[in-house]
Motif scaffolding. Structure first.
Motif, short mmCIF file in Angstrom:
data_model
loop_
_atom_site.label_atom_id
_atom_site.label_comp_id
_atom_site.label_asym_id
_atom_site.label_seq_id
_atom_site.Cartn_x
_atom_site.Cartn_y
_atom_site.Cartn_z
N THR A 12 0.85 -1.21 0.00
CA THR A 12 0.00 0.00 0.00
C THR A 12 0.87 1.25 0.00
O THR A 12 0.63 2.20 -0.76
N SER A 51 -2.93 4.74 7.97
CA SER A 51 -3.85 3.60 7.99
C SER A 51 -4.61 3.56 9.30
O SER A 51 -4.13 4.00 10.34
N GLY A 74 -8.31 2.56 5.25
CA GLY A 74 -8.44 1.30 5.97
C GLY A 74 -9.62 0.50 5.50
O GLY A 74 -10.28 0.85 4.52
N GLU A 75 -9.88 -0.57 6.23
CA GLU A 75 -10.93 -1.48 5.80
C GLU A 75 -12.21 -1.31 6.60
O GLU A 75 -13.25 -1.82 6.23
N LYS A 91 -11.97 4.07 2.09
CA LYS A 91 -12.04 2.64 2.37
C LYS A 91 -11.28 1.87 1.29
O LYS A 91 -11.42 2.14 0.10
N LYS A 92 -10.44 0.93 1.77
CA LYS A 92 -9.70 0.09 0.82
C LYS A 92 -10.65 -0.97 0.25
O LYS A 92 -11.52 -1.45 0.99
N PRO A 93 -10.51 -1.39 -1.00
CA PRO A 93 -9.57 -0.84 -1.98
C PRO A 93 -10.15 0.43 -2.60
O PRO A 93 -11.33 0.47 -2.90
#
Ligand SMILES: Nc1ncnc2c1ncn2[C@@H]1O[C@H](COP(=O)(O)OP(=O)(O)O)[C@@H](O)[C@H]1O
Ligand SMILES: [Mg+2]
Length: 432
Positions: A12, A51, A74-75, A91-93
């Motif tokens: 990342t 993150s 982040g997720e 928000k990932k991705p």
């Protein structure tokens, strides 16, 4: 402009670095929290991408450097990150375009001013110049500095000046006013806590010592803390290690300590309120800042400095000081020192319409408690009078307890105890 990146996941960090490079900016990539904290600095870094594994870093960075814009990634839902100070959450991705858009917007937004960017140290006084010389001489060393002086004399300005001229200037400068924080919270503020340490400790949080790693910590108004906490502080200063509340492991920290007090510390020691051994630890380089009335030569130069500062801030013309006004300023006793002078000048600048500061708008004593308006009626108890005085003083200073205690000539601790006492009497249940 360099943009700092902190994410445990190296891929990342690499992707973000490439994107930032493509935008013509310089990436500062980190996968380690410690390295990030050691390097982050509001001068080069206007923006950091962090993150959500590091909400504690987001919170700490924002506390120490409020001008740095933080984009969290982040997720999760990101709520925690936004709550502790991130301005955006992705928000990932996420797509390259999404992060680019955010960064472009931030890069084009006017940069916020460092709240303390005004680092000018104004003095014409020989004694103060000596102090500056000492500060410059000890700045590059690791020696603790202990600054004594009345409220408003410029102790914090000196502490910041010391940090700026030290080898740690690229590291953090973290101040904590020990008088302003209730005892029950101080320990976790200073040393941090681990997730689950107590009810409400929903995430691990760094304390001020950890945040100051690689830099300087200012322990402001150190004479106000309890003997118990003094013992803990002593240990931290000796060992340069801290234990977060609720944690079993110790963390090594590298900090330089500067402490201040507006009390006569020798009296505090004599009366058993301050530990001698802690004093010796802190007092390697003693600095005594004289009150403003003992360096009247500084009054006019400081006034001119504040006139400029306020004119700039308010976008107005500078005003002149007449001879009469200068004399009046020079003759006053300045119980509130430079802080009071700044208030007096600010008020007179704003109230005066013409190009010269009118002497009738130079109002002294408004920052200090007024004399009692009328003799209290016989039959009033001392307790009731005291309570009245305390609340009217708090009113005057908009509830600022540090100011109120200074005005009343009592410690913040005493003030707190008295307020608790009144609350438990049940008469002030609205949380004063
Ligand atoms: N020598 C100085 N030059 C410029 N501003 C000063 C100076 N001394 C004090 N001030 C200003 O006066 C105010 C009080 O100073 P501060 O350092 O907070 O005092 P203290 O910590 O001793 O109570 C601050 O707004 C500060 O910027
Ligand atoms: Mg202060």
């Amino acid at each position: 402009m360099p943009i700092a990146i902190l994410d445990q996941d190296k891929s990342t960090v690499d992707i973000l670095s490439d994107l930032i490079g493509e935008m013509g900016q310089v990436p500062h990539p980190f996968t380690s929290k410690d390295k990030f904290l050691g390097a982050i600095d509001p001068k080069p870094h206007g923006i950091a991408i962090i993150s959500d594994d590091f909400t504690d870093v987001i919170e700490g960075t924002k506390q120490v450097y409020p001008t740095i814009e933080i984009v969290a990634i982040g997720e999760g839902s990101g709520g925690d990150c936004l709550r502790v100070g991130a301005s955006h959450y992705l928000k990932k991705p996420f797509k390259a375009n999404e992060i680019k858009e955010i960064l472009t917007a931030l890069l084009h937004a006017p940069r916020k001013q460092e709240p303390f960017a005004n680092g000018a140290f104004i003095t014409e006084d020989a004694g103060m110049k000596k102090i500056l010389e000492i500060i410059h001489r000890v700045a590059p060393t690791q020696a603790p500095v202990f600054i004594q002086g009345e409220s408003g004399t410029g102790k914090e300005v000196i502490a910041r000046h010391l940090h700026r001229h030290s080898k740690r200037c690229a590291g953090p400068y973290v101040g904590i006013n020990l008088a302003a924080i209730p005892d029950t919270l101080l320990e976790s503020e200073l040393f941090g806590y681990d997730k689950g340490a107590f009810t409400g400790a929903y995430a691990t949080r760094m304390g001020k010592f950890e945040l100051a790693n690689g830099g300087t910590i200012l322990l402001d108004e150190i004479s106000e803390i309890s003997l118990g906490l003094q013992a803990k502080l002593l240990r931290v200063l000796q060992e340069k290690q801290i234990d977060r509340v609720g944690s079993s492991s110790t963390i090594s920290v590298d900090f330089r300590v500067v402490a201040t007090t507006n009390r006569v510390i020798e009296e505090e020691i004599r009366d058993g309120r301050f530990r001698n051994d802690l004093y010796f630890r802190l007092n390697v380089i003693p600095i005594r800042v004289p009150p403003l009335r003992a360096r009247r030569g500084d009054i006019v130069p400081l006034s001119l400095h504040f006139i400029e500062k306020i004119a700039r801030r308010e976008n107005m013309e500078k005003k002149l000081l007449t001879q009469e006004a200068k004399d009046a300023l020079r003759d006053y006793s300045w119980p509130g020192n430079v802080r009071e002078l700044e208030n007096v000048i600010e008020r007179s600048m704003i109230l005066t319409e013409g190009a010269e500061i009118a002497p009738e708008y130079i109002m002294f004593g408004m920052d200090m408690p007024a004399a009692p308006e009328a003799a209290p009626a016989a039959g009033t108890t001392i307790h009731a009078m005291e309570k009245n005085l305390i609340f009217s003083t708090l009113d005057r200073v908009d509830g600022n307890r540090t100011k109120a205690a200074t005005m009343l000539g009592i410690s913040i601790r005493t003030l707190r105890n008295k307020l608790n006492e009144y609350t438990s009497e049940g008469q002030f249940s609205d949380g004063v």
